[in-house]
Write an enzyme that holds these catalytic residues in place. Structure first.
Site, PDB file in Angstrom:
ATOM      1  CB  SER A  50      19.070 -39.058   0.046  1.00 35.97           C
ATOM      2  OG  SER A  50      17.822 -39.049  -0.630  1.00 35.97           O
ATOM      3  CE1 TYR A  98      20.785 -43.353  -3.542  1.00 36.13           C
ATOM      4  CE2 TYR A  98      18.729 -42.583  -2.553  1.00 36.13           C
ATOM      5  CZ  TYR A  98      19.965 -42.315  -3.123  1.00 36.13           C
ATOM      6  OH  TYR A  98      20.389 -41.011  -3.267  1.00 36.13           O
TER       7      TYR A  98
END
Ligand code: NAI
Ligand code: BGC
Length: 269
Positions: A154, A167
């Site tokens: 990401s 995350y």
């Protein structure tokens, strides 16, 4: 869709392929000629729909259940892969989730769930794939590499994210995991590459795009001024695992409309 069959004769396993980016990647790999295992953890019907969509366009696929954070389930899924396709050429570690919370309120369960799915899941699947790639080696005429692993990361591999520390930590972890196994596996002719998407329109971030107000706010973070689609990631993944990208290993390719360009500095600083 008409496309060049750069992955003809190869088999691929895509985790979390019943939704969003995983679905887009699975379809793109199938369009490029790969036979694909569609992994899912909760939604069998959605996985079967992806299988049907691939079969409708002449491709080969089947659905297989496994929670990627559970060692025995991952091993059973790989056994199913070998039963159906004989071996594996491409692994796409895509499965992932968010359990968002203010840091001081974050529970150990929220932390552990995200780390075990997003990071440990990539370890468990990559280890199984690497063992088979090393056992089998390069197959003349199929691919220059003995195997290819994509690690879905990401932009939060590099952009800190308050309210999402579990995350962001998982994606930062994926970066060093990906580079370290790339270094260890390169002599075996195995390539390992990260993909770092920016905001892609999927269920994981629905609240960030499902009203005009939220979408407008999100677009202030994207210089290219559009949200990404799963197909954007699918096209990149299909290219990265093809021999066209044979010299790429141990790096993350960001695909984010410029989200990592510090857009706040465009008219400031
Ligand atoms: P999604 O929610 O549509 O898909 C996530 C998939 O992972 C689902 O199929 C889900 O069932 C599966 N999954 C979750 N836990 C699992 C487990 N334990 N075992 C097996 N499968 C499991 O979300 P999206 O956006 O498609 O996410 C896919 C990947 O892309 C994730 O790793 C996410 O972190 C990453 N990503 C997404 C971005 C976005 O803006 N949508 C941006 C950057 C990265
Ligand atoms: C997250 C999304 C977010 C995107 C950009 C992804 O890793 O899962 O929720 O929209 O990064 O911030």
């Amino acid at each position: 869709m008409e496309s060049i069959q750069t992955l003809k004769g190869q088999s691929a396993l895509v985790t979390g392929a019943d939704s969003g980016i995983g679905k887009g990647v699975a379809i793109a790999l199938a369009n490029a000629g790969a036979s694909v295992l569609i992994n899912y953890v909760h939604n069998h019907d959605a996985a079967q729909e992806v299988v049907n969509e691939i079969k409708t366009t002449g491709g080969t696929a089947f659905a297989s259940h496994a929670d990627v954070s559970k060692e025995e389930e991952v091993q059973a899924m790989f056994a199913e892969m070998y039963k159906q396709y004989g071996t594996i050429d491409i692994l796409v570690n895509n499965a992932g989730l968010q359990k968002d919370s203010r840091f001081v309120d974050m529970t150990l369960d929220q932390w552990n769930t995200v780390i075990s799915t997003n990071l440990t899941g990539q370890f468990l699947c990559s280890r199984e794939a690497a063992k088979e790639f090393i056992r089998r080696g390069v197959v003349e005429g199929r691919s220059k590499a003995a195997g290819k692993i994509i690690c879905m990361s990401s932009v939060h591999e590099v952009i800190p994210w308050a309210g999402h520390v579990n995350y962001a930590a998982s994606k930062g972890g994926i970066s060093m995991f990906m580079k370290s196994i790339a270094q260890e596996l390169a002599p075996h002719k195995i390539r390992v590459v990260g993909i770092g998407p920016g905001a892609i329109k999927t269920p994981i971030n629905k609240s960030a795009w499902d009203t005009p107000e939220e979408l407008a706010k999100l677009l202030t973070l994207i210089p290219y001024n559009r949200i990404g689609e799963p197909e954007d990631i699918g096209k990149l993944a299909a290219w990265l695992v093809s021999d066209e990208a044979d010299y790429i290993t141990g790096t993350t390719i960001f695909i984010d409309g410029g989200m990592t360009l510090y857009p706040g500095f465009a008219d400031n600083g």
